[in-house]
Design an enzyme around this catalytic site. Structure first.
Site, short mmCIF file in Angstrom:
data_model
loop_
_atom_site.label_atom_id
_atom_site.label_comp_id
_atom_site.label_asym_id
_atom_site.label_seq_id
_atom_site.Cartn_x
_atom_site.Cartn_y
_atom_site.Cartn_z
N ARG A 26 -0.99 -6.07 -5.26
CA ARG A 26 -2.04 -5.06 -5.55
C ARG A 26 -1.46 -3.70 -5.86
O ARG A 26 -2.03 -2.66 -5.51
CB ARG A 26 -3.01 -4.93 -4.37
CG ARG A 26 -3.77 -6.19 -4.04
CD ARG A 26 -5.19 -6.09 -4.54
NE ARG A 26 -5.96 -7.22 -4.09
CZ ARG A 26 -7.09 -7.12 -3.38
NH1 ARG A 26 -7.55 -5.94 -3.05
NH2 ARG A 26 -7.74 -8.19 -3.04
N ARG A 30 -6.50 1.30 -5.92
CA ARG A 30 -7.16 2.53 -5.47
C ARG A 30 -6.28 3.56 -4.79
O ARG A 30 -6.69 4.70 -4.63
CB ARG A 30 -8.34 2.17 -4.55
CG ARG A 30 -9.51 1.59 -5.32
CD ARG A 30 -10.49 0.92 -4.39
NE ARG A 30 -9.86 -0.24 -3.78
CZ ARG A 30 -10.49 -1.10 -2.98
NH1 ARG A 30 -11.75 -0.91 -2.67
NH2 ARG A 30 -9.86 -2.14 -2.49
N ARG A 39 -11.08 3.91 -13.18
CA ARG A 39 -12.15 3.11 -12.55
C ARG A 39 -13.52 3.78 -12.71
O ARG A 39 -14.54 3.11 -12.90
CB ARG A 39 -11.77 2.91 -11.07
CG ARG A 39 -12.76 2.18 -10.22
CD ARG A 39 -12.87 0.71 -10.59
NE ARG A 39 -13.91 0.08 -9.78
CZ ARG A 39 -15.20 0.19 -10.02
NH1 ARG A 39 -15.63 0.88 -11.07
NH2 ARG A 39 -16.09 -0.39 -9.24
N ASP A 76 -8.48 -10.37 -11.36
CA ASP A 76 -8.84 -10.76 -10.00
C ASP A 76 -8.90 -12.27 -9.93
O ASP A 76 -9.20 -12.94 -10.94
CB ASP A 76 -10.19 -10.16 -9.59
CG ASP A 76 -10.37 -10.22 -8.08
OD1 ASP A 76 -9.88 -9.32 -7.39
OD2 ASP A 76 -10.96 -11.21 -7.60
N TYR A 152 -14.63 -18.64 -1.69
CA TYR A 152 -15.55 -17.62 -2.22
C TYR A 152 -16.73 -18.26 -2.94
O TYR A 152 -17.87 -17.79 -2.87
CB TYR A 152 -14.82 -16.65 -3.15
CG TYR A 152 -13.91 -15.69 -2.42
CD1 TYR A 152 -14.42 -14.52 -1.86
CD2 TYR A 152 -12.56 -15.96 -2.25
CE1 TYR A 152 -13.60 -13.63 -1.17
CE2 TYR A 152 -11.73 -15.09 -1.56
CZ TYR A 152 -12.26 -13.92 -1.03
OH TYR A 152 -11.44 -13.06 -0.34
O1 CP3 Z 1 -1.76 -6.99 -7.56
C1 CP3 Z 1 -2.29 -6.36 -8.51
O2 CP3 Z 1 -2.06 -5.14 -8.72
C2 CP3 Z 1 -3.18 -7.10 -9.51
C3 CP3 Z 1 -4.55 -7.07 -9.25
C4 CP3 Z 1 -5.23 -7.93 -8.18
C5 CP3 Z 1 -6.52 -7.59 -7.70
N1 CP3 Z 1 -6.95 -8.60 -6.89
C6 CP3 Z 1 -7.25 -6.37 -8.05
C7 CP3 Z 1 -8.40 -5.94 -7.24
C8 CP3 Z 1 -4.87 -9.14 -7.56
C9 CP3 Z 1 -3.57 -9.92 -7.68
C10 CP3 Z 1 -5.97 -9.56 -6.77
C11 CP3 Z 1 -5.98 -10.81 -5.99
C12 CP3 Z 1 -7.11 -11.10 -5.10
N2 CP3 Z 1 -8.43 -10.79 -5.26
C13 CP3 Z 1 -7.01 -11.90 -3.93
C14 CP3 Z 1 -5.74 -12.55 -3.42
C15 CP3 Z 1 -4.87 -11.60 -2.67
C16 CP3 Z 1 -5.44 -11.11 -1.37
O3 CP3 Z 1 -5.69 -9.89 -1.28
O4 CP3 Z 1 -5.61 -11.91 -0.45
C17 CP3 Z 1 -8.30 -11.98 -3.36
C18 CP3 Z 1 -8.67 -12.72 -2.08
C19 CP3 Z 1 -9.20 -11.28 -4.22
C20 CP3 Z 1 -10.67 -11.15 -4.07
C21 CP3 Z 1 -11.11 -9.75 -3.99
N3 CP3 Z 1 -11.06 -8.85 -5.04
C22 CP3 Z 1 -11.65 -9.09 -2.88
C23 CP3 Z 1 -11.87 -9.69 -1.51
C24 CP3 Z 1 -11.94 -7.77 -3.28
C25 CP3 Z 1 -12.67 -6.70 -2.50
C26 CP3 Z 1 -11.84 -6.13 -1.42
C27 CP3 Z 1 -11.29 -4.81 -1.84
O5 CP3 Z 1 -10.07 -4.61 -1.69
O6 CP3 Z 1 -12.10 -3.97 -2.29
C28 CP3 Z 1 -11.53 -7.62 -4.63
C29 CP3 Z 1 -11.61 -6.41 -5.45
C30 CP3 Z 1 -10.33 -5.93 -6.09
N4 CP3 Z 1 -9.41 -6.71 -6.71
C31 CP3 Z 1 -9.94 -4.57 -6.22
C32 CP3 Z 1 -8.73 -4.57 -6.93
C33 CP3 Z 1 -7.93 -3.38 -7.36
C34 CP3 Z 1 -10.72 -3.37 -5.71
C35 CP3 Z 1 -11.96 -3.14 -6.55
C36 CP3 Z 1 -12.12 -1.73 -7.12
O7 CP3 Z 1 -11.14 -1.10 -7.54
O8 CP3 Z 1 -13.27 -1.28 -7.20
#
Ligand code: CP3
Length: 347
Positions: A26, A30, A39, A76, A152
């Site tokens: 990640r 943010r 964003r 994602d 999910y």
């Molecule tokens: O690593 C990177 O920089 C690439 C981007 C990336 C995102 N999500 C961006 C994201 C990657 C590799 C993921 C993987 C992901 N997404 C996983 C596996 C890794 C882990 O964390 O266990 C999972 C379970 C998800 C599902 C997901 N996406 C959730 C549960 C959430 C909400 C929680 C949160 O952190 O807000 C997201 C949203 C998400 N995915 C964001 C980002 C940058 C935040 C959303 C935003 O910016 O508004």
């Protein structure tokens, strides 16, 4: 620096690099003010993932600040259910919301045939990013592992214990298998599309693999991951694949032996000596600094980074966190981490 031109790929081929290559799960997101700016210009997180110009921009942002050894495409894991036709929304402050799939009728409404085209913006993002990256920084493509994605799809949201998905898998294994097969199919196409567009390594995120007992872990985590790895490698044998079975504990050894992945991501909880003896003896490993410690900073951060390097950097090792970077992480702490891992001269 020892190790050949592209440190991340060298390690995954079995070489040892000193200092080890590093990137952060990640790493785009943010905690970066420039991410928050981009964003703001789109109504939803999903729009950002599906707008290649912007997704490419945020993918590159961390690389402009930090000398990371890999980039990871901004997308994602829930893009796969979205592409299959399941409504997915990211609700501010609440995380993802999906219309839950709980029976055969709901599953039948999903369509792997349309998924391929709906995923194409991500391939364009990959192409745009690769055009900007230096050769020594490969772009990692990714997908969620079928078990984690299925949790999910069934729960309709993130959950503490994945109880609804586990219950469905126990109650109706053939329906659950059909869902897993659909995710395997679509994820394979998705990963191959990212490779065709220029990704030079792949990661499969199994964030919830820790919630299954061993026989269910073998059936729902190892078997589908093994199938994706085999199918991807049948088309592109040389592509390195990192698997991240978060929470798997000792089952990570079986995962390393049986899935065919080229590297295993280690979560925060795995003891370093155990990782070295039981896992790194089998495959290159990646991990596992606690993201909360990175956010906290201070002397404990220095101590822990030194411990990780001491235990793991003699073998094939990629420095990373044990889970994604937290949104409240101060940028100076990431700068400090880079200096600690790469040596003071790296700035
Ligand atoms: O690593 C990177 O920089 C690439 C981007 C990336 C995102 N999500 C961006 C994201 C990657 C590799 C993921 C993987 C992901 N997404 C996983 C596996 C890794 C882990 O964390 O266990 C999972 C379970 C998800 C599902 C997901 N996406 C959730 C549960 C959430 C909400 C929680 C949160 O952190 O807000 C997201 C949203 C998400 N995915 C964001 C980002 C940058 C935040 C959303 C935003 O910016 O508004």
């Amino acid at each position: 620096m020892t190790g050949s031109q592209v440190p991340l790929l060298s390690v995954l081929k079995g070489e040892t690099c000193s200092p080890p290559p590093m990137w952060l799960m990640r790493q785009a997101g943010r905690y970066l003010p420039e991410y928050r700016e981009v964003r703001k210009t789109v109504p939803s997180f999903l729009d950002l993932c599906l707008t290649p110009k912007l997704a490419a921009e945020v993918t590159l942002q961390p690389l402009r600040r930090f000398p990371f050894d890999a980039s990871i495409v901004f997308s994602d894991i829930l893009i796969v259910p979205f592409a299959l036709g399941q409504p997915v929304a990211f609700v501010e402050g609440e995380g993802p919301k999906l219309d839950p799939v709980g029976d055969g009728a709901a599953l039948a409404r999903l369509d792997p045939a349309v998924a391929a085209t709906k995923l194409s913006p991500v391939y364009e993002t990959v192409e745009r990013v690769v055009a900007e990256l230096p050769d020594k920084v490969p772009l990692i493509g990714f997908c969620g592992a079928p078990w984690t994605v299925a949790t999910y799809m069934v729960e309709g949201a993130g959950s503490k214990d994945q109880a609804a998905a586990r219950a469905l898998a126990y109650r109706d294994p053939s329906l659950f298998q059909a869902m897993i097969d659909m995710i395997v199919e679509t994820s394979t196409i998705y990963l191959l599309g990212q490779v065709a567009a220029g990704s030079r390594a792949l990661q499969i995120f199994d964030s919830w693999s820790g919630s299954l007992p061993e026989d269910a872990f073998a059936r729902w985590c190892i078997a589908p991951t093994k199938e994706i790895v085999a199918r991807v490698k049948q088309q592109v044998p040389e592509i390195p694949i990192i698997g991240f079975p978060r929470g798997a504990g000792p089952s990570a050894v079986r995962y390393a032996r049986e899935t065919g992945v080229d590297g295993v991501g280690c979560d925060t909880s795995l003891p370093l000596a155990w990782v070295r003896e039981e896992l790194q003896s089998l495959v290159p490993v990646q991990g596992n600094l606690d993201p909360v410690l990175l956010a906290a900073g201070g002397p404990e951060l220095d101590v822990r980074v030194a411990q990780i390097l001491e235990e793991l950097s003699q073998g094939q090792f990629i420095f990373n966190l044990g889970h994604g970077i937290l949104p409240y992480t101060p940028i100076e702490h990431v700068e400090r981490l880079v200096r600690l891992v790469k040596g003071v001269s790296a700035g």
